[in-house]
Design an enzyme around this catalytic site. Sequence first.
Site, PDB file in Angstrom:
ATOM      1  N   TYR A 143       0.856  -1.206   0.000  1.00 51.98           N
ATOM      2  CA  TYR A 143       0.000   0.000   0.000  1.00 51.98           C
ATOM      3  C   TYR A 143       0.886   1.247   0.000  1.00 51.98           C
ATOM      4  O   TYR A 143       0.754   2.126  -0.862  1.00 51.98           O
ATOM      5  CB  TYR A 143      -0.912  -0.033   1.228  1.00 51.98           C
ATOM      6  CG  TYR A 143      -1.649   1.263   1.527  1.00 51.98           C
ATOM      7  CD1 TYR A 143      -2.758   1.655   0.770  1.00 51.98           C
ATOM      8  CD2 TYR A 143      -1.252   2.093   2.585  1.00 51.98           C
ATOM      9  CE1 TYR A 143      -3.436   2.835   1.050  1.00 51.98           C
ATOM     10  CE2 TYR A 143      -1.924   3.267   2.866  1.00 51.98           C
ATOM     11  CZ  TYR A 143      -3.014   3.628   2.104  1.00 51.98           C
ATOM     12  OH  TYR A 143      -3.679   4.810   2.393  1.00 51.98           O
ATOM     13  N   LYS A 147       1.451   4.271  -2.618  1.00 50.58           N
ATOM     14  CA  LYS A 147       1.068   5.642  -2.242  1.00 50.58           C
ATOM     15  C   LYS A 147       2.253   6.588  -2.481  1.00 50.58           C
ATOM     16  O   LYS A 147       2.054   7.746  -2.844  1.00 50.58           O
ATOM     17  CB  LYS A 147       0.605   5.716  -0.774  1.00 50.58           C
ATOM     18  CG  LYS A 147      -0.709   5.038  -0.457  1.00 50.58           C
ATOM     19  CD  LYS A 147      -1.919   5.579  -1.187  1.00 50.58           C
ATOM     20  CE  LYS A 147      -2.511   6.835  -0.611  1.00 50.58           C
ATOM     21  NZ  LYS A 147      -3.788   7.206  -1.294  1.00 50.58           N
TER      22      LYS A 147
HETATM   23  P1  NAD Z   1     -12.603   3.892   1.086  1.00 55.10           P
HETATM   24  O1  NAD Z   1     -12.251   2.486   0.766  1.00 55.10           O
HETATM   25  O2  NAD Z   1     -13.748   4.130   2.022  1.00 55.10           O
HETATM   26  O3  NAD Z   1     -12.886   4.710  -0.259  1.00 55.10           O
HETATM   27  C1  NAD Z   1     -12.153   4.489  -1.436  1.00 55.10           C
HETATM   28  C2  NAD Z   1     -13.118   4.559  -2.611  1.00 55.10           C
HETATM   29  O4  NAD Z   1     -12.369   4.317  -3.814  1.00 55.10           O
HETATM   30  C3  NAD Z   1     -14.215   3.480  -2.548  1.00 55.10           C
HETATM   31  O5  NAD Z   1     -15.501   4.064  -2.660  1.00 55.10           O
HETATM   32  C4  NAD Z   1     -13.903   2.562  -3.736  1.00 55.10           C
HETATM   33  O6  NAD Z   1     -15.063   2.015  -4.344  1.00 55.10           O
HETATM   34  C5  NAD Z   1     -13.168   3.534  -4.670  1.00 55.10           C
HETATM   35  N1  NAD Z   1     -12.321   2.825  -5.621  1.00 55.10           N
HETATM   36  C6  NAD Z   1     -11.468   1.791  -5.365  1.00 55.10           C
HETATM   37  N2  NAD Z   1     -10.915   1.347  -6.498  1.00 55.10           N
HETATM   38  C7  NAD Z   1     -11.415   2.121  -7.506  1.00 55.10           C
HETATM   39  C8  NAD Z   1     -11.222   2.133  -8.913  1.00 55.10           C
HETATM   40  N3  NAD Z   1     -10.435   1.248  -9.541  1.00 55.10           N
HETATM   41  N4  NAD Z   1     -11.879   3.084  -9.651  1.00 55.10           N
HETATM   42  C9  NAD Z   1     -12.721   3.968  -9.037  1.00 55.10           C
HETATM   43  N5  NAD Z   1     -12.948   3.987  -7.706  1.00 55.10           N
HETATM   44  C10 NAD Z   1     -12.307   3.064  -6.947  1.00 55.10           C
HETATM   45  O7  NAD Z   1     -11.261   4.577   1.632  1.00 55.10           O
HETATM   46  P2  NAD Z   1     -11.105   5.935   2.467  1.00 55.10           P
HETATM   47  O8  NAD Z   1     -10.811   5.560   3.869  1.00 55.10           O
HETATM   48  O9  NAD Z   1     -12.221   6.861   2.154  1.00 55.10           O
HETATM   49  O10 NAD Z   1      -9.733   6.478   1.835  1.00 55.10           O
HETATM   50  C11 NAD Z   1      -9.746   7.499   0.865  1.00 55.10           C
HETATM   51  C12 NAD Z   1      -8.313   7.889   0.533  1.00 55.10           C
HETATM   52  O11 NAD Z   1      -7.670   8.338   1.726  1.00 55.10           O
HETATM   53  C13 NAD Z   1      -7.435   6.744  -0.005  1.00 55.10           C
HETATM   54  O12 NAD Z   1      -6.612   7.256  -1.018  1.00 55.10           O
HETATM   55  C14 NAD Z   1      -6.588   6.333   1.181  1.00 55.10           C
HETATM   56  O13 NAD Z   1      -5.327   5.836   0.761  1.00 55.10           O
HETATM   57  C15 NAD Z   1      -6.436   7.670   1.894  1.00 55.10           C
HETATM   58  N6  NAD Z   1      -6.201   7.541   3.339  1.00 55.10           N
HETATM   59  C16 NAD Z   1      -7.152   7.012   4.148  1.00 55.10           C
HETATM   60  C17 NAD Z   1      -6.913   6.927   5.519  1.00 55.10           C
HETATM   61  C18 NAD Z   1      -7.947   6.374   6.469  1.00 55.10           C
HETATM   62  O14 NAD Z   1      -7.667   6.275   7.674  1.00 55.10           O
HETATM   63  N7  NAD Z   1      -9.136   6.015   6.018  1.00 55.10           N
HETATM   64  C19 NAD Z   1      -5.699   7.383   6.042  1.00 55.10           C
HETATM   65  C20 NAD Z   1      -4.737   7.911   5.174  1.00 55.10           C
HETATM   66  C21 NAD Z   1      -5.003   8.001   3.813  1.00 55.10           C
END
Ligand code: NAD
Length: 250
Positions: A143, A147
């Site tokens: 991951y 990233k």
């Molecule tokens: P999440 O899984 O809830 O949302 C991600 C969304 O991306 C989902 O709705 C999924 O359907 C969509 N997705 C996945 N593959 C796809 C594709 N091929 N085409 C189109 N859409 C696609 O995750 P989140 O927690 O909302 O995270 C959002 C962002 O924040 C991510 O980039 C993650 O790396 C980053 N992030 C999250 C956290 C956390 O604690 N949740 C922390 C640091 C960074």
Amino acid sequence: MATDKPARVCTVIGGCGFLGRHMVEKLLASGYRVKVFDINRNDDTNDSITYYTGDICNKQDLLSSLQGSDIVFHHASPPAAANDESLFNKVNVEGTQCLIESCIESGVKRLVLTSSASVVYNGSDIKNGTEDLPYAHPPMDYYTQTKIIQEKLVLDANNTDESRGPVLMTVAIRPHGIFGPHDRQNIPVVLNAAKNGKMKFIIGDGKNIVDFTYVENVTHGHLLAAEALHEDSVVCGQAYNITNDEPLPF
Ligand code: NAD
């Protein structure tokens, strides 16, 4: 005579996920028109949003959702716990490259990426870390590996043409953990583990701290970054850490 400015248009990639749903609410409340692009759909559809279902790796899917947009927020990623190298590469690297090319083809000028604080975590404690920390080498997992590549792709895509002005202005936001309503990955996993009796051990002296940011603060930071993207802005091509005031005891 003062006239109302037309609402600016945003496309939220991954707008049906945890952070994406909050970003959409924040943008609507701030007077933006919103388009959502995601490979999945939520049950709670909103009439004031245009939904596009597609894969970030498919340019044809993307282009229609980007047409006429001023700002793109990129939140799409497989969950960090997926541990699937080829899926992370496909979505985070190939998908992000496809999104950058599609933004340029569509004339989108602003791209805001949700990166991750993990891009600088090399296994040693970080307290009051700043943005000049080097990328983790080696990264902790697949991951994080993707990233890092994703963040570099987006920041390197920040580009101004001498005669035509900005081609694409980009910024990356690096949260660590995010918490709040609709969280599917962090707090529910901890609570389930506790309910199943799997939280009986403390690693370390019990005083470890970890950084979690409330989801509304994360969306607020994304919006501020987007609104600061303009020609000659210091924000262009930069990554920013984001957090609440104080780290939470964990
Ligand atoms: P999440 O899984 O809830 O949302 C991600 C969304 O991306 C989902 O709705 C999924 O359907 C969509 N997705 C996945 N593959 C796809 C594709 N091929 N085409 C189109 N859409 C696609 O995750 P989140 O927690 O909302 O995270 C959002 C962002 O924040 C991510 O980039 C993650 O790396 C980053 N992030 C999250 C956290 C956390 O604690 N949740 C922390 C640091 C960074």
